[in-house]
Design a protein around this motif. Structure first.
Motif, short mmCIF file in Angstrom:
data_model
loop_
_atom_site.label_atom_id
_atom_site.label_comp_id
_atom_site.label_asym_id
_atom_site.label_seq_id
_atom_site.Cartn_x
_atom_site.Cartn_y
_atom_site.Cartn_z
N UNK A 191 6.00 -59.81 -38.70
CA UNK A 191 5.93 -61.27 -38.63
C UNK A 191 7.22 -61.92 -38.12
N UNK A 192 8.37 -61.34 -38.46
CA UNK A 192 9.65 -61.98 -38.12
C UNK A 192 10.42 -61.23 -37.04
N UNK A 193 9.77 -60.33 -36.32
CA UNK A 193 10.47 -59.54 -35.31
C UNK A 193 10.88 -60.40 -34.12
N UNK A 194 12.08 -60.18 -33.63
CA UNK A 194 12.53 -60.81 -32.39
C UNK A 194 11.86 -60.13 -31.21
N UNK A 195 12.03 -60.71 -30.01
CA UNK A 195 11.44 -60.09 -28.82
C UNK A 195 11.97 -58.67 -28.63
N UNK A 196 13.29 -58.48 -28.81
CA UNK A 196 13.88 -57.16 -28.65
C UNK A 196 13.32 -56.17 -29.66
N UNK A 197 13.12 -56.62 -30.89
CA UNK A 197 12.58 -55.74 -31.92
C UNK A 197 11.11 -55.39 -31.66
N UNK A 198 10.37 -56.31 -31.05
CA UNK A 198 9.00 -56.01 -30.65
C UNK A 198 9.00 -54.92 -29.59
N UNK A 199 9.89 -55.06 -28.60
CA UNK A 199 9.97 -54.03 -27.55
C UNK A 199 10.33 -52.68 -28.17
N UNK A 200 11.30 -52.68 -29.07
CA UNK A 200 11.74 -51.43 -29.69
C UNK A 200 10.62 -50.80 -30.51
N UNK A 201 9.94 -51.61 -31.32
CA UNK A 201 8.86 -51.08 -32.15
C UNK A 201 7.75 -50.48 -31.30
N UNK A 202 7.42 -51.14 -30.20
CA UNK A 202 6.36 -50.63 -29.33
C UNK A 202 6.78 -49.31 -28.70
N UNK A 203 7.99 -49.21 -28.20
CA UNK A 203 8.46 -47.98 -27.56
C UNK A 203 8.50 -46.84 -28.57
N UNK A 204 8.99 -47.12 -29.78
CA UNK A 204 9.06 -46.07 -30.80
C UNK A 204 7.68 -45.56 -31.19
N UNK A 205 6.74 -46.48 -31.37
CA UNK A 205 5.40 -46.02 -31.78
C UNK A 205 4.67 -45.33 -30.64
N UNK A 206 4.93 -45.73 -29.39
CA UNK A 206 4.35 -45.01 -28.26
C UNK A 206 4.86 -43.57 -28.23
N UNK A 207 6.15 -43.39 -28.44
CA UNK A 207 6.74 -42.05 -28.42
C UNK A 207 6.18 -41.18 -29.55
N UNK A 208 6.15 -41.73 -30.77
CA UNK A 208 5.68 -40.95 -31.91
C UNK A 208 4.17 -40.70 -31.82
N UNK A 209 3.41 -41.71 -31.40
CA UNK A 209 1.96 -41.56 -31.32
C UNK A 209 1.54 -40.64 -30.18
N UNK A 210 2.40 -40.46 -29.18
CA UNK A 210 2.10 -39.49 -28.13
C UNK A 210 1.95 -38.10 -28.73
N UNK A 211 2.70 -37.85 -29.80
CA UNK A 211 2.56 -36.58 -30.52
C UNK A 211 1.33 -36.60 -31.40
#
Length: 324
Positions: A130-150
């Protein structure tokens, strides 16, 4: 044991159809079974040992039941002449390439509307958004894409290749259990310990294969770096609290040359995590787009390797039978 053709057909079906929410899905059945079993196996004032034993029994029952039910369904279908079709359909439900890409695209397309982007992101991450900044949204998306690829692509493909649909479904049960009860919080610290450790074991090899695939994919995209991916992966992969998540995430950080990791909030509690690629800049929207492209390439690589494994296994079986 699934044939190479079965894996290829299931993989193609996953890209065509994805994971429609209206369609009955074995993972939802696994989730309902887990909730029901937990209500039977837990009672007030359990000791930590009793909780751990109850959780271990639940884990064994759900994982073993998933394997046996899948094997039985395929065997029954074979008796009436539709075994291959059922096998392909069940294999399809184990894969999540299309769903992961669709969910990632939905976040990227909503980035110009921060509230909507955070709402879409909440569908695929466990942290508070709910309170994520734009940068934190980008980071969260990239991290979950990497982990979910596994978790959603490489692992099920690998288990399809080495043990067929029953083993892939058992893996999905392990992964589902980890997401439901494998938390190190007060409620599940002991009850979910076996599920969490089993997930660590199940993803140990796939996580490292995923990181290697990210590195390879980075080498064929001029906007990403194979060398930086290798260096960052080699240096930072052990910093993550998870023995597996740090593998693809550090490789992705190096490939994109962005800084991942740092503080996240889960149910209001802020939890610090080491930085991966600390020398790089924070991620921006175009880095999320590149991450999506890398995960797509990893998906294709994973499918090709899984199909190759099955073809080699088939040929070795034929050779062995001929030698006899």
């Amino acid at each position: 044991m699934s044939s190479a053709t079965t894996i290829a057909a299931a993989y193609l079906l996953d890209w065509i159809v994805g994971d429609p929410e209206w369609l009955p899905h074995p993972v939802r059945l696994i989730g309902h079974s887990t909730q029901l079993a937990e209500s039977w196996l837990r009672w007030p004032q359990q000791t930590p040992l009793q909780e751990a034993i109850a959780g271990a029994a639940l884990t064994a029952g759900v994982v073993g039941g998933s394997y046996l039910a899948t094997a039985k369904a395929i065997a029954s279908a074979q008796k009436v002449g539709c075994g291959t079709a059922v096998e392909i359909l069940l294999a399809w439900t184990c894969l999540a390439s299309r769903n992961l890409i669709d969910e990632g695209l939905a976040v990227i397309r909503a980035l110009e509307q921060p509230a909507l982007a955070r709402q879409r992101l909440a569908r695929i991450v466990g942290r508070d958004t709910q309170a994520l900044s734009d940068t934190e949204v980008h980071r969260a998306l990239i991290e979950t894409l990497a982990e979910s690829a596994c978790d959603g692509i490489v692992s099920p493909l690998l288990y399809l290749a080495i043990g067929g649909v029953p083993l892939a479904m058992a893996y999905k049960a392990v992964n589902t259990l980890d997401s439901m009860i494998g938390h190190a919080d007060e409620r599940y610290l002991y009850f979910g310990k076996v599920a969490a450790r089993l997930d660590d074991v199940a993803n140990y090899l796939p996580a490292r294969i995923t990181a290697f695939a990210i590195m390879l994919a980075a080498g064929v995209n001029r906007k990403t770096s194979c060398g930086s991916s290798l260096r960052t992966w080699n240096r930072d992969r052990g910093k993550h609290k998870s023995p597996n998540a740090g593998q693809p995430e550090s490789a992705m950080a190096g490939a994109l040359q962005v800084r991942l990791g740092g503080e996240n909030t889960y149910q209001g509690e802020r939890i610090a995590a080491p930085l991966l690629g600390a020398e790089f800049e924070p991620p921006k929207a175009h880095h999320a787009v590149q991450a999506l492209r890398l995960v797509t390439a990893v998906s294709f690589l994973g499918a090709a390797v899984a199909i190759l494994i099955r073809r080699l296994g088939y040929r070795s079986r034929i050779t062995s039978l001929t030698a006899r």
